[in-house]
Design a protein around this motif. Structure first.
Motif, PDB file in Angstrom:
ATOM      1  N   LYS A  56       0.860  -1.189   0.000  1.00 12.70           N
ATOM      2  CA  LYS A  56       0.000   0.000   0.000  1.00 12.70           C
ATOM      3  C   LYS A  56       0.892   1.233   0.000  1.00 12.70           C
ATOM      4  O   LYS A  56       1.822   1.333   0.801  1.00 12.70           O
ATOM      5  N   THR A  58       2.446   4.922   0.599  1.00 10.43           N
ATOM      6  CA  THR A  58       2.408   5.889   1.695  1.00 10.43           C
ATOM      7  C   THR A  58       2.468   7.288   1.081  1.00 10.43           C
ATOM      8  O   THR A  58       3.217   7.519   0.139  1.00 10.43           O
ATOM      9  N   SER A  65       5.462   2.144   5.485  1.00  4.39           N
ATOM     10  CA  SER A  65       4.626   1.080   4.934  1.00  4.39           C
ATOM     11  C   SER A  65       4.799  -0.193   5.756  1.00  4.39           C
ATOM     12  O   SER A  65       5.901  -0.520   6.181  1.00  4.39           O
ATOM     13  N   HIS A  69       1.956  -6.222   1.025  1.00  2.00           N
ATOM     14  CA  HIS A  69       0.595  -6.683   1.267  1.00  2.00           C
ATOM     15  C   HIS A  69       0.231  -7.837   0.347  1.00  2.00           C
ATOM     16  O   HIS A  69      -0.636  -8.638   0.684  1.00  2.00           O
ATOM     17  N   SER A 166      -2.685   2.086  -6.152  1.00  8.78           N
ATOM     18  CA  SER A 166      -3.939   1.735  -5.485  1.00  8.78           C
ATOM     19  C   SER A 166      -3.666   1.101  -4.120  1.00  8.78           C
ATOM     20  O   SER A 166      -2.517   0.849  -3.761  1.00  8.78           O
ATOM     21  N   ASN A 167      -4.734   0.823  -3.389  1.00  9.24           N
ATOM     22  CA  ASN A 167      -4.594   0.275  -2.032  1.00  9.24           C
ATOM     23  C   ASN A 167      -4.400  -1.246  -2.087  1.00  9.24           C
ATOM     24  O   ASN A 167      -5.354  -2.006  -2.188  1.00  9.24           O
ATOM     25  N   TRP A 168      -3.146  -1.658  -1.983  1.00  5.77           N
ATOM     26  CA  TRP A 168      -2.829  -3.090  -2.049  1.00  5.77           C
ATOM     27  C   TRP A 168      -3.156  -3.806  -0.746  1.00  5.77           C
ATOM     28  O   TRP A 168      -3.106  -5.038  -0.690  1.00  5.77           O
ATOM     29  N   ALA A 170      -6.121  -3.571   0.601  1.00  7.70           N
ATOM     30  CA  ALA A 170      -7.578  -3.760   0.597  1.00  7.70           C
ATOM     31  C   ALA A 170      -7.917  -5.250   0.724  1.00  7.70           C
ATOM     32  O   ALA A 170      -7.252  -6.087   0.120  1.00  7.70           O
ATOM     33  N   GLN A 177      -6.297  -4.531 -10.371  1.00  8.72           N
ATOM     34  CA  GLN A 177      -5.166  -4.770  -9.468  1.00  8.72           C
ATOM     35  C   GLN A 177      -4.569  -6.160  -9.704  1.00  8.72           C
ATOM     36  O   GLN A 177      -3.353  -6.324  -9.763  1.00  8.72           O
TER      37      GLN A 177
END
Length: 197
Positions: A56, A58, A65, A69, A166-168, A170, A177
């Protein structure tokens, strides 16, 4: 005299045909112990894998971080995207990354390996930085996946900036993704095979 082999410019790469990426039908999302056991068994049948991780991003100064993830591993046919929430899944991935018997090839892996040491508490073994192979062949310092695909296959590797940031972390990854993550490892597997071929 030491000569540097030329690499294609961004403009030259933009004119190349697209690299045939691995699609969702050949990407396996792994986030449970049983799924991880199955994936590990399949991967162990192959001596070398394309390898990458995602964390994710930062955005604030001083923010650290807690990635990676996800961990991506790929053969020439299929890619696996491991989420690291589940303890059993995380432990199986950690054990796999610590195995020296399998080559894990990718680009710019310094950050990935240091994060793996920190989060998974293992020393990644068998890690092969593909940029080193290109340097040995007389190319500039860092090739990266785009340059490598252009040089070896005369193709253009597509990377989505939106997916990259993007938000890895999640709980549910989007299709874009999955495709982004899997293809970094998939392309690395093909680059390694071409360099060894």
């Amino acid at each position: 005299m030491n000569t540097t082999r030329p690499t294609p410019s961004k403009e030259e790469i933009a004119l190349l045909p697209e690299f045939p990426r691995v699609g969702l039908d050949r990407i396996t999302l792994v986030n449970t112990g049983p799924q991880a056991r199955e994936a590990v068994a399949a991967l162990r049948d192959h001596p070398a894998w394309g390898f990458d991780t995602e964390s994710k991003p930062t955005f604030r100064v001083g923010e650290v971080s807690d990635g990676p993830h996800i961990v991506q591993l790929s053969t020439l046919q299929r890619a696996w995207v491991f989420q690291l929430f589940d303890d059993v899944c995380r432990d199986l991935v950690a054990a796999l990354l610590a195995e020296a018997a399998h080559t894990k090839a990718g680009f710019g892996l310094g950050d990935d390996t240091s994060r793996i040491r920190s989060k998974l508490r293992v020393e990644p073994a068998g890690v092969l930085e593909l940029n080193h192979l290109f340097r040995e062949r007389g190319y500039r310092k860092d090739m990266g996946v785009k340059g490598a695909v252009a040089v070896l296959f005369q193709q253009r590797f597509i990377k989505s900036k939106k997916a990259a940031t993007s938000n890895w972390a999640a709980p549910q990854l989007s299709e874009s993704q999955l495709v982004y993550a899997a293809n970094d490892a998939y392309a690395a597997a093909h680059v390694l095979a071409a360099l060894q071929g």
